[in-house]
Design an enzyme around this catalytic site. Structure first.
Site, PDB file in Angstrom:
ATOM      1  N   TYR A 240      21.756 -26.014  25.716  1.00  0.00           N
ATOM      2  CA  TYR A 240      22.723 -26.324  24.665  1.00  0.00           C
ATOM      3  C   TYR A 240      24.088 -26.429  25.341  1.00  0.00           C
ATOM      4  O   TYR A 240      24.598 -25.442  25.878  1.00  0.00           O
ATOM      5  CB  TYR A 240      22.728 -25.241  23.587  1.00  0.00           C
ATOM      6  CG  TYR A 240      21.533 -25.292  22.677  1.00  0.00           C
ATOM      7  CD1 TYR A 240      21.576 -25.984  21.467  1.00  0.00           C
ATOM      8  CD2 TYR A 240      20.344 -24.659  23.024  1.00  0.00           C
ATOM      9  CE1 TYR A 240      20.482 -26.043  20.629  1.00  0.00           C
ATOM     10  CE2 TYR A 240      19.239 -24.706  22.191  1.00  0.00           C
ATOM     11  CZ  TYR A 240      19.319 -25.396  20.995  1.00  0.00           C
ATOM     12  OH  TYR A 240      18.216 -25.453  20.181  1.00  0.00           O
ATOM     13  N   HIS A 272      18.088 -34.410  22.581  1.00  0.00           N
ATOM     14  CA  HIS A 272      17.227 -34.017  21.461  1.00  0.00           C
ATOM     15  C   HIS A 272      17.971 -34.049  20.137  1.00  0.00           C
ATOM     16  O   HIS A 272      17.519 -34.634  19.155  1.00  0.00           O
ATOM     17  CB  HIS A 272      16.679 -32.617  21.731  1.00  0.00           C
ATOM     18  CG  HIS A 272      15.626 -32.173  20.782  1.00  0.00           C
ATOM     19  ND1 HIS A 272      15.914 -31.466  19.635  1.00  0.00           N
ATOM     20  CD2 HIS A 272      14.286 -32.330  20.807  1.00  0.00           C
ATOM     21  CE1 HIS A 272      14.778 -31.194  18.999  1.00  0.00           C
ATOM     22  NE2 HIS A 272      13.786 -31.713  19.682  1.00  0.00           N
ATOM     23  N   HIS A 273      19.111 -33.377  20.068  1.00  0.00           N
ATOM     24  CA  HIS A 273      19.950 -33.468  18.879  1.00  0.00           C
ATOM     25  C   HIS A 273      21.384 -33.100  19.223  1.00  0.00           C
ATOM     26  O   HIS A 273      21.653 -32.511  20.278  1.00  0.00           O
ATOM     27  CB  HIS A 273      19.417 -32.603  17.723  1.00  0.00           C
ATOM     28  CG  HIS A 273      19.433 -31.119  17.988  1.00  0.00           C
ATOM     29  ND1 HIS A 273      18.310 -30.397  18.275  1.00  0.00           N
ATOM     30  CD2 HIS A 273      20.447 -30.227  18.007  1.00  0.00           C
ATOM     31  CE1 HIS A 273      18.627 -29.127  18.462  1.00  0.00           C
ATOM     32  NE2 HIS A 273      19.916 -28.990  18.302  1.00  0.00           N
ATOM     33  N   HIS A 422      18.205 -25.498   8.028  1.00  0.00           N
ATOM     34  CA  HIS A 422      18.280 -24.898   9.367  1.00  0.00           C
ATOM     35  C   HIS A 422      17.705 -23.488   9.383  1.00  0.00           C
ATOM     36  O   HIS A 422      18.040 -22.655   8.546  1.00  0.00           O
ATOM     37  CB  HIS A 422      19.731 -24.841   9.846  1.00  0.00           C
ATOM     38  CG  HIS A 422      19.891 -24.268  11.221  1.00  0.00           C
ATOM     39  ND1 HIS A 422      19.257 -24.803  12.318  1.00  0.00           N
ATOM     40  CD2 HIS A 422      20.590 -23.203  11.670  1.00  0.00           C
ATOM     41  CE1 HIS A 422      19.575 -24.100  13.391  1.00  0.00           C
ATOM     42  NE2 HIS A 422      20.370 -23.125  13.026  1.00  0.00           N
ATOM     43  N   HIS A 424      15.938 -20.774  12.827  1.00  0.00           N
ATOM     44  CA  HIS A 424      15.695 -20.731  14.262  1.00  0.00           C
ATOM     45  C   HIS A 424      14.195 -20.870  14.524  1.00  0.00           C
ATOM     46  O   HIS A 424      13.468 -21.464  13.727  1.00  0.00           O
ATOM     47  CB  HIS A 424      16.295 -19.463  14.860  1.00  0.00           C
ATOM     48  CG  HIS A 424      17.781 -19.538  15.015  1.00  0.00           C
ATOM     49  ND1 HIS A 424      18.576 -18.473  15.337  1.00  0.00           N
ATOM     50  CD2 HIS A 424      18.643 -20.594  14.874  1.00  0.00           C
ATOM     51  CE1 HIS A 424      19.843 -18.838  15.401  1.00  0.00           C
ATOM     52  NE2 HIS A 424      19.902 -20.120  15.118  1.00  0.00           N
ATOM     53  N   MET A 494      17.803 -17.371  10.916  1.00  0.00           N
ATOM     54  CA  MET A 494      18.715 -17.860   9.886  1.00  0.00           C
ATOM     55  C   MET A 494      17.889 -18.486   8.760  1.00  0.00           C
ATOM     56  O   MET A 494      16.718 -18.830   8.952  1.00  0.00           O
ATOM     57  CB  MET A 494      19.666 -18.908  10.449  1.00  0.00           C
ATOM     58  CG  MET A 494      20.648 -18.417  11.478  1.00  0.00           C
ATOM     59  SD  MET A 494      21.765 -19.753  12.001  1.00  0.00           S
ATOM     60  CE  MET A 494      22.938 -18.815  12.987  1.00  0.00           C
TER      61      MET A 494
END
Length: 592
Positions: A240, A272-273, A422, A424, A494
């Site tokens: 990330y 990926h995003h 969203h 995890h 989350m």
């Protein structure tokens, strides 16, 4: 000598015999559509005749990290059909494309192209609990075209969303887990194929997309590219990358009306995003950081750059705002600093690859009628909401209560036009529903096969004052031996739905968690039941209290019952981080 019947045969008899033989051949051959041998991928021969009308395929994504397999598709809602094309740059003896619940190779719905060394075949198939492949008795994948091009071999076919075949996957809104594989050797029959013995992989996609045409952009639209500065992609599977971007000085208020991805050519299978976050307007400066989001060198102030402006995931198209709303960018009420976060997925550990991917924002100084806003629904990021270990399906629900919407929403309500779910790594499903007058009246957004993509899904829902919004997340922790608590860490959890709406209000966060006092009663009860100390309240953190429990089915069931019945603490927060007056512990469960 051949047997010759000694009775006279009428024309009707001959016709009936001919039709019977023809029908038998159709039954035999329908199980495997034979591809023109001249176009066999193992031979690289001539191109077969194309379909008379070219099929437009506007959606694209790479399947494998090398970029050798590429998927394109389109949707026909009137016919309830999906058109898919797989392009393979290095075809050998066939390929497999399939769908399964979580990307498993077992119990999957498959379409297979294979050859026996002489001829090529195409068919609808399925895999059993051991990965063995069999031809399906009901053929629902229809071959439309095969061709050899300079880019490789392509295979075009179609399939209904739902086939009424118990072995077929139902294609519906939300994430679809695609499995793919290539055949390096010919096989005499499909029954010889076992998916565990070939090179396979998993990709995720939102196959069904809205069929509404995009709105036109204003003539004075401008672009702003938020991109990484020629990053060398780390030689590790997951990275990330965080990069701080500063807006032009004294930029007046604009409206973002559209955004799209800008991916460095050649990196389509690795990027990926991506997300763009706005930093807190109260921060006068933010360090110019560009590096790993997980680095210990990352400035702590970056944690205050969490207001989502844009989100893109592999396979997503451009995102358009409604014609009468735009997301504010610039001006005195906004921050001058943005944080770009890029997720690189590099399982092949490719080294030395440069990347300057990012997001292109389309903005206009001609402000639209409404400011758009983004509101968080779901659970507060707190360890008091936890998932026991070894759970197959554990549910947690976050509440946006009627008291909060009554206080914070305008008299005419709001219009939710997009949603971004969203969790995890343990998340398996997310569902947000609108409740009015104690009854569920609308599913805002649902993904039954959720994966940790950052996809924004267009929709249309209009909550009113006094409505309730429930966000329910489903988790699987069968591979974990310790409880998973709520929090920001990737191994924590989350449960969030970022809803995009207009007109913008001061309500930025409408979430809940269990009353911590009732959780301490749970710890006290379980500790006494297990023969330990009655209570360690105030002496040990909630995370440590969860970790020291002896987890079994009883302790998990009691926790689940507690989460379903105990009072909640409501977080009804303004964009300034101040609480609305309703953000107090509720004396009872939300009445639905």
């Amino acid at each position: 000598q051949p047997y010759i019947p000694n009775w006279p045969m009428r024309l009707q008899d001959v016709t009936l015999m001919y039709l019977t033989v023809l029908a038998t051949l159709v039954v035999i051959l329908v199980a495997s559509y034979q591809v023109d041998p001249a176009a066999s991928p193992s031979r690289g021969g001539s191109t077969p005749t194309s379909t008379s009308t070219p099929v437009q395929l506007p959606y694209h994504m790479p399947l494998d990290p090398r970029g050798h397999l590429h998927l394109s598709w389109n949707i026909s809602y009137p016919l309830q059909e999906l058109y898919l094309e797989v392009r393979c740059s290095e075809m050998k003896h066939g390929l497999v494309l399939g769908m399964s619940d979580r990307g498993e190779l077992t119990n999957a719905d498959l379409v297979v192209l294979w050859d026996d060394g002489h001829q090529s075949f195409f068919g609808d198939a399925w895999s059993d609990s051991q990965g063995h492949v069999s031809l399906d008795s009901q053929q629902d994948y229809q071959l439309m075209d095969t061709r050899q091009t300079p880019e490789g071999f392509s295979l075009l076919f179609k399939r209904p969303f739902s086939t009424c075949d118990p072995r077929d996957y139902i294609i519906e809104e939300g994430t679809v887990h695609l499995i793919y594989g290539v055949l390096d050797q010919p096989i005499r029959s499909l029954q010889q194929l076992n998916l565990s013995q070939i090179e396979t992989g998993v990709q995720r996609a939102l196959l069904l997309r809205p069929d509404t045409p995009p709105p036109s952009l204003p003539q004075d639209v401008q672009t702003l590219e938020v991109r990484t500065p020629d990053v060398t992609i780390p030689t590790q599977e997951t990275t990330y990358w965080c990069h701080i971007f500063q807006l032009p000085p004294n930029m007046p208020k604009n409206h973002i009306v559209m955004y799209e991805s800008v991916v460095t050519p050649g990196n389509e299978a690795i990027v990926h995003h991506m997300e763009v976050f706005e930093c807190s307007p109260e921060m006068s400066t933010v360090p110019q950081y560009s590096g790993s989001c997980d680095s210990k060198m990352k400035p702590a102030s970056l944690n205050y750059c969490r207001h989502v402006l844009a989100a893109w995931a592999m396979g997503a198209k451009s995102f358009y705002y409604p014609t009468d709303a735009g997301l504010p960018l610039g001006g005195p009420a906004s921050s001058r600093f943005l944080r770009l976060e890029v997720h690189y997925h590099n399982p092949l550990l490719i080294s030395g690859r440069k990347d300057n991917s990012g997001v292109r924002l389309y903005h206009t100084p001609s402000l639209r009628r409404y400011d758009a806003g983004i509101m968080e629904l779901g659970l507060v990021y707190t360890p008091v909401m936890a998932i026991p270990p070894r759970e197959q399906n554990f549910h947690l629900t976050g509440f946006c209560t009627s008291k909060c919407t009554q206080t914070a929403l305008p008299p005419g309500g709001i219009n939710i036009f997009a949603s971004q779910l969203h969790t995890h790594l343990a998340g398996r499903g997310v569902r947000t529903v609108l409740v009015r007058g104690g009854r569920e009246v609308k599913v805002v957004q649902e993904d039954k096969h959720f994966s940790t993509h950052y996809q924004v899904t267009p929709l249309c829902v209009c909550p009113q004052q006094g409505d309730v919004l429930l966000t329910k997340c489903t988790y699987n922790t069968e591979d974990r031996s310790q409880p998973t608590v709520g929090g920001f860490g990737i191994m924590e959890e989350m449960c969030v739905n970022y809803v995009h709406y207009y007109p913008r209000t001061q309500l930025e966060l409408c979430k809940s968690n269990i009353d911590p006092g009732y959780l301490q009663k749970y710890f006290s009860f379980i500790n006494r039941f297990q023969g330990g100390d009655a209570c360690s309240c105030g002496q040990t953190s909630v995370t440590d209290q969860f970790s020291t429990l002896s987890w079994d089915s009883f302790s998990g069931e009691v926790l689940n019952s507690l989460y379903s019945t105990a009072p909640i603490s409501m977080a009804c927060n303004q964009s300034s981080a101040k609480l609305f007056p309703v953000s107090i512990v509720q004396n009872s469960r939300v009445q639905l």
